[in-house]
Structures are given as C-alpha cells and as structure tokens.
Design an enzyme around this catalytic site. Structure first.
Site, PDB file in Angstrom:
ATOM      1  N   HIS A 104       0.838  -1.200   0.000  1.00 52.16           N
ATOM      2  CA  HIS A 104       0.000   0.000   0.000  1.00 52.16           C
ATOM      3  C   HIS A 104       0.869   1.244   0.000  1.00 52.16           C
ATOM      4  O   HIS A 104       1.924   1.271   0.617  1.00 52.16           O
ATOM      5  CB  HIS A 104      -0.961   0.025   1.194  1.00 52.16           C
ATOM      6  CG  HIS A 104      -0.327  -0.298   2.500  1.00 52.16           C
ATOM      7  ND1 HIS A 104       0.046  -1.572   2.853  1.00 52.16           N
ATOM      8  CD2 HIS A 104       0.017   0.496   3.539  1.00 52.16           C
ATOM      9  CE1 HIS A 104       0.582  -1.559   4.068  1.00 52.16           C
ATOM     10  NE2 HIS A 104       0.580  -0.313   4.507  1.00 52.16           N
ATOM     11  N   HIS A 106       0.902   5.067   1.161  1.00 52.44           N
ATOM     12  CA  HIS A 106       0.266   6.110   1.977  1.00 52.44           C
ATOM     13  C   HIS A 106       0.384   7.425   1.202  1.00 52.44           C
ATOM     14  O   HIS A 106       1.476   7.790   0.759  1.00 52.44           O
ATOM     15  CB  HIS A 106       1.000   6.285   3.307  1.00 52.44           C
ATOM     16  CG  HIS A 106       0.981   5.092   4.209  1.00 52.44           C
ATOM     17  ND1 HIS A 106       0.124   4.997   5.284  1.00 52.44           N
ATOM     18  CD2 HIS A 106       1.727   3.963   4.219  1.00 52.44           C
ATOM     19  CE1 HIS A 106       0.358   3.853   5.921  1.00 52.44           C
ATOM     20  NE2 HIS A 106       1.321   3.206   5.301  1.00 52.44           N
TER      21      HIS A 106
HETATM   22  P1  AMP Z   1       1.441   0.147   7.416  1.00 51.54           P
HETATM   23  O1  AMP Z   1       1.745   0.336   8.878  1.00 51.54           O
HETATM   24  O2  AMP Z   1       2.331   0.896   6.483  1.00 51.54           O
HETATM   25  O3  AMP Z   1       1.336  -1.319   7.069  1.00 51.54           O
HETATM   26  O4  AMP Z   1       0.016   0.799   7.189  1.00 51.54           O
HETATM   27  C1  AMP Z   1      -1.190   0.147   7.436  1.00 51.54           C
HETATM   28  C2  AMP Z   1      -2.230   1.209   7.533  1.00 51.54           C
HETATM   29  O5  AMP Z   1      -3.494   0.604   7.412  1.00 51.54           O
HETATM   30  C3  AMP Z   1      -2.222   1.979   8.861  1.00 51.54           C
HETATM   31  O6  AMP Z   1      -1.995   3.359   8.601  1.00 51.54           O
HETATM   32  C4  AMP Z   1      -3.605   1.719   9.418  1.00 51.54           C
HETATM   33  O7  AMP Z   1      -4.140   2.828  10.087  1.00 51.54           O
HETATM   34  C5  AMP Z   1      -4.401   1.369   8.177  1.00 51.54           C
HETATM   35  N1  AMP Z   1      -5.579   0.548   8.385  1.00 51.54           N
HETATM   36  C6  AMP Z   1      -5.678  -0.606   9.092  1.00 51.54           C
HETATM   37  N2  AMP Z   1      -6.927  -1.089   9.025  1.00 51.54           N
HETATM   38  C7  AMP Z   1      -7.641  -0.212   8.254  1.00 51.54           C
HETATM   39  C8  AMP Z   1      -8.998  -0.161   7.825  1.00 51.54           C
HETATM   40  N3  AMP Z   1      -9.903  -1.101   8.171  1.00 51.54           N
HETATM   41  N4  AMP Z   1      -9.383   0.885   7.066  1.00 51.54           N
HETATM   42  C9  AMP Z   1      -8.493   1.834   6.697  1.00 51.54           C
HETATM   43  N5  AMP Z   1      -7.206   1.828   7.064  1.00 51.54           N
HETATM   44  C10 AMP Z   1      -6.772   0.821   7.838  1.00 51.54           C
END
Ligand code: AMP
Length: 125
Positions: A104, A106
């Site tokens: 993903h 950001h």
């Molecule tokens: P990372 O730490 O780079 O793997 O980012 C994962 C991101 O996913 C974090 O910023 C979380 O806040 C986000 N996240 C987790 N669950 C959800 C969800 N159900 N909807 C939207 N964002 C999410």
C-alpha cells in the site's frame, strides 16, 4: 501464492467498509482509519499477486507498480487538500513499520509536512 488474507483483501471484497476515494479495475484508494495528517489515503492493488510488500516485487508486478504511482496523480486531482503538495510513503517490513502485508502507498497531506520522517534518533554521524 498469497497466503494470509489481510484486512485490505476484506476491504476489496466489500466485507469491511472503507471510505473509498477512487477505484479502477486494478486499484483502490480509501481513507486511512487512523490518519496521521488531515488527509491520509491508502492506495492498494486490488490483487495482491505476491506484493505483500514492496521488497517482494517481481518482474510481473512492474505494470501494477507503475499504475499505482500514476494513480496517485489522479487522486491528487480529486482531493483539493493535496493540491499544494503531499508525500507518499511505502513502509516495508518490520523495520519500515509495515503492519498490513498487502502493498500500500500512503498518500499524506493537507498541511505542511515536516522532514525528516520518524527515527529513533540513532542517525549515523
Ligand atoms: P502500514 O503500517 O504501512 O502497514 O500501514 C497500514 C495502515 O493501514 C495503517 O496506517 C492503518 O491505520 C491502516 N488501516 C488498518 N486497518 C484499516 C482499515 N480497516 N481501514 C483503513 N485503514 C486501515
């Protein structure tokens, strides 16, 4: 093969609700549930296809990787608060702070961002 089902697979499948910003056949963008800035959007490939993290990318992933970066520009066109600038971040692996094992991007903005990004303060001199 992609082993574990992640929360992002469930969002793509519509099993978990997300606040969707943009989608096409290949990718989906939605607001992060725990925003780190006024605008914090996640952009993911709909099919993980081995991309649990960027460092697992293989030759066959090149097209979707390019598509994701190009899609960032479309999202910026849609979201006024990103027009003055933004930052994209890909956390990779444990030291990168990755928590969801589905690639993903950001997209962060909506305010003046600071630099450098987070560190424990153990920079090399
Ligand atoms: P990372 O730490 O780079 O793997 O980012 C994962 C991101 O996913 C974090 O910023 C979380 O806040 C986000 N996240 C987790 N669950 C959800 C969800 N159900 N909807 C939207 N964002 C999410």
């Amino acid at each position: 093969m992609d082993a574990e089902v992640t929360i992002f697979d469930k969002i793509v499948a519509g099993q978990i609700k997300a606040n969707i910003v943009y989608q096409d056949d290949l990718c989906l963008a939605f607001h992060d549930v725990n925003p780190q800035a006024p605008v914090h959007i996640l952009l993911i490939p709909k099919q993980r296809n081995g991309l649990s993290q960027l460092s697992k990318a293989q030759e066959h992933n090149k097209e979707i990787l390019g598509h994701l970066l190009f899609t960032v520009t479309k999202i910026v066109e849609l979201v006024d608060e990103l027009k003055n600038g933004f930052r994209i971040v890909i956390n990779d692996g444990e030291n990168g702070g990755q928590s969801v094992w589905h690639l993903h991007i950001h997209i962060i903005g909506g305010e003046q961002l600071t630099w450098p990004p987070g560190s424990s303060g153990n920079q090399k001199k």
